[in-house]
Design a protein around this motif. Structure first.
Motif, PDB file in Angstrom:
ATOM      1  N   ALA B  61      16.241   7.636 -15.207  1.00  0.00           N
ATOM      2  CA  ALA B  61      14.885   7.267 -14.771  1.00  0.00           C
ATOM      3  C   ALA B  61      14.969   6.314 -13.575  1.00  0.00           C
ATOM      4  N   VAL B  62      14.070   6.511 -12.619  1.00  0.00           N
ATOM      5  CA  VAL B  62      14.074   5.673 -11.412  1.00  0.00           C
ATOM      6  C   VAL B  62      12.840   4.774 -11.436  1.00  0.00           C
ATOM      7  N   VAL B  63      13.054   3.489 -11.240  1.00  0.00           N
ATOM      8  CA  VAL B  63      11.925   2.558 -11.164  1.00  0.00           C
ATOM      9  C   VAL B  63      11.993   1.859  -9.811  1.00  0.00           C
ATOM     10  N   ASP B  64      11.060   2.167  -8.932  1.00  0.00           N
ATOM     11  CA  ASP B  64      11.047   1.566  -7.602  1.00  0.00           C
ATOM     12  C   ASP B  64      10.030   0.427  -7.526  1.00  0.00           C
ATOM     13  N   GLU B  65      10.231  -0.425  -6.534  1.00  0.00           N
ATOM     14  CA  GLU B  65       9.355  -1.599  -6.386  1.00  0.00           C
ATOM     15  C   GLU B  65       8.689  -1.588  -5.017  1.00  0.00           C
ATOM     16  N   ARG B  66       7.426  -1.968  -4.996  1.00  0.00           N
ATOM     17  CA  ARG B  66       6.715  -2.088  -3.713  1.00  0.00           C
ATOM     18  C   ARG B  66       5.574  -3.090  -3.902  1.00  0.00           C
ATOM     19  N   THR B  67       5.391  -3.936  -2.924  1.00  0.00           N
ATOM     20  CA  THR B  67       4.253  -4.866  -2.991  1.00  0.00           C
ATOM     21  C   THR B  67       3.449  -4.737  -1.707  1.00  0.00           C
ATOM     22  N   LEU B  68       2.178  -4.435  -1.850  1.00  0.00           N
ATOM     23  CA  LEU B  68       1.315  -4.255  -0.688  1.00  0.00           C
ATOM     24  C   LEU B  68       0.579  -5.561  -0.390  1.00  0.00           C
ATOM     25  N   GLU B  69       0.121  -5.673   0.848  1.00  0.00           N
ATOM     26  CA  GLU B  69      -0.633  -6.859   1.245  1.00  0.00           C
ATOM     27  C   GLU B  69      -1.883  -6.990   0.362  1.00  0.00           C
ATOM     28  N   ARG B  70      -2.573  -5.865   0.192  1.00  0.00           N
ATOM     29  CA  ARG B  70      -3.730  -5.793  -0.705  1.00  0.00           C
ATOM     30  C   ARG B  70      -3.808  -4.374  -1.243  1.00  0.00           C
ATOM     31  N   GLN B  71      -4.417  -4.225  -2.413  1.00  0.00           N
ATOM     32  CA  GLN B  71      -4.637  -2.862  -2.922  1.00  0.00           C
ATOM     33  C   GLN B  71      -6.121  -2.505  -2.897  1.00  0.00           C
ATOM     34  N   CYS B  72      -6.924  -3.383  -2.310  1.00  0.00           N
ATOM     35  CA  CYS B  72      -8.361  -3.109  -2.284  1.00  0.00           C
ATOM     36  C   CYS B  72      -8.812  -2.705  -0.881  1.00  0.00           C
ATOM     37  N   ASP B  73      -7.876  -2.320  -0.023  1.00  0.00           N
ATOM     38  CA  ASP B  73      -8.226  -1.874   1.326  1.00  0.00           C
ATOM     39  C   ASP B  73      -7.465  -0.596   1.657  1.00  0.00           C
ATOM     40  N   HIS B  74      -8.191   0.338   2.297  1.00  0.00           N
ATOM     41  CA  HIS B  74      -7.561   1.606   2.679  1.00  0.00           C
ATOM     42  C   HIS B  74      -6.282   1.397   3.470  1.00  0.00           C
ATOM     43  N   GLU B  75      -6.376   0.500   4.474  1.00  0.00           N
ATOM     44  CA  GLU B  75      -5.260   0.399   5.419  1.00  0.00           C
ATOM     45  C   GLU B  75      -3.939   0.027   4.762  1.00  0.00           C
TER      46      GLU B  75
END
Lengths: 116, 223
Positions: B61-75
């Motif tokens: 199983a692969v578990v990747d990590e990512r953190t976005l600036e915000r998740q409430c904006d399209h961009e």
């Protein structure tokens, strides 16, 4: 004093145990360390006041996480001692070594070997 | 900020235990401040899941990590456009808003919540967050000394304390301040007790949640 401690110990020096995060302990265990032992200053004697209390809470958090993934929580431990107390350090290291030997190797190790 | 609390890891494991490839998606905003869904928490959750899978004979199983600036904006959500389809599941540890927007944008990928979104509040001290606003849509803070009776009074009373207020505390919990005690203390401090005596129009509750999901549309900033 010519004291000895188990050769299985790998020491990582940090400025304060308060610097050690849950993530650091989990990564070590995930990569195959058989145990993680945090040794901080005596309670109430932290140079940064609360570093060792924070470390203890984080160790407890790691223990809860290990329990949730069915790995023995005893693989993460916290000890407190004075920096000048060499004999006690040796004793704690022996104790940790013994505890881990009883538990056997970290199950993550076999996974990493098979992946390699 | 929006305050959230971590979900028990057992609950998250239950959601994703049959998945092969999982993305843990964090958010750099409110949930980072309340230590529930930032980059660090992404790392901890990903490590936990990897150990769970490895320890349960599911080591591929692969578990990747990512953190976005915000998740409430399209961009910002667009940043995972190219990779989202590769995953069997996304565990979003943003607030409920971010989780839903991620699910809306990536329609064919299951999105699971990794936090319980709690309220709009403040950091009173490290590890203690308390509620301050219920987003009722008609702010009355100008009349109440900057302390909100809607969010902080258990009964949402608008015209002074009830009979349950005792020694400055609320009857539902001795540790809870009576909002109206706070308001009166504050009005006295700013020498505006006249506001307490003044009659105000009945509050317009149509902007509160009872009217269904709300929207703010501002033509002046729309393109």
């Amino acid at each position: 004093m010519r004291l000895t401690y188990p050769t299985s110990f790998r020491i990582i020096r940090v400025p304060c145990t308060g610097k050690v995060d849950v993530q650091h302990m989990l990564r070590a265990l995930e990569k195959g360390a058989d145990g993680v032992c945090i040794i901080g200053c005596m309670e109430g004697e932290c140079a940064y006041k609360t570093g060792n209390y924070r470390a203890r809470k984080r160790v407890e958090q790691v223990q809860r996480i290990l329990k949730a993934v069915d790995i023995d929580p005893e693989r993460a431990q916290m000890y407190n001692l004075s920096s000048s107390d060499g004999p006690l350090f040796g004793k704690y290291a022996e104790e940790m070594d013994e505890r881990i030997r009883k538990l056997g190797p970290n199950p993550m190790k076999s996974v990493q070997k098979s992946a390699a | 900020m929006i305050v959230a609390d971590k979900k028990p890891v057992e609950e998250i494991i239950e959601y994703v235990k049959d998945c092969e490839k999982i993305l843990i998606l964090g958010c750099n905003e409110c949930v980072t401040v309340c230590e529930a869904g930032g980059k660090k928490e992404v790392g901890v959750l990903a490590s936990t899941l990897r150990m769970y899978f490895a320890n349960h004979g599911h080591s591929d199983a692969v578990v990747d990590e990512r953190t976005l600036e915000r998740q409430c904006d399209h961009e910002y959500l667009e940043e995972i456009r190219d990779i989202a389809d590769q995953y069997d599941a996304i565990v979003s540890i943003a607030c409920g808003v971010g989780i839903q927007f991620t699910a809306e944008k990536y329609h064919s990928v299951p999105v699971y919540p990794g936090v319980n979104t709690s309220f709009l509040g403040v950091t009173e001290q490290r590890g203690l967050w308390t509620e301050r606003c219920q987003a009722c849509g008609q702010c009355i803070l100008a009349h109440t000394g900057g302390i909100c009776p809607v969010a902080r009074c258990a009964k949402r009373l608008l015209n002074g304390p009830c009979g349950g207020s005792s020694k400055g505390k609320c009857e539902i919990n001795k540790d809870l301040d009576c909002a109206w005690q706070l308001i009166i203390d504050r009005l006295k401090a700013i020498d505006r007790m006249d506001l307490y005596e003044k009659f105000f129009n009945i509050k317009d509750w149509s902007t509160d949640r009872a009217g269904g999901p709300r929207k703010v549309a501002r033509e002046d900033v729309q393109i």
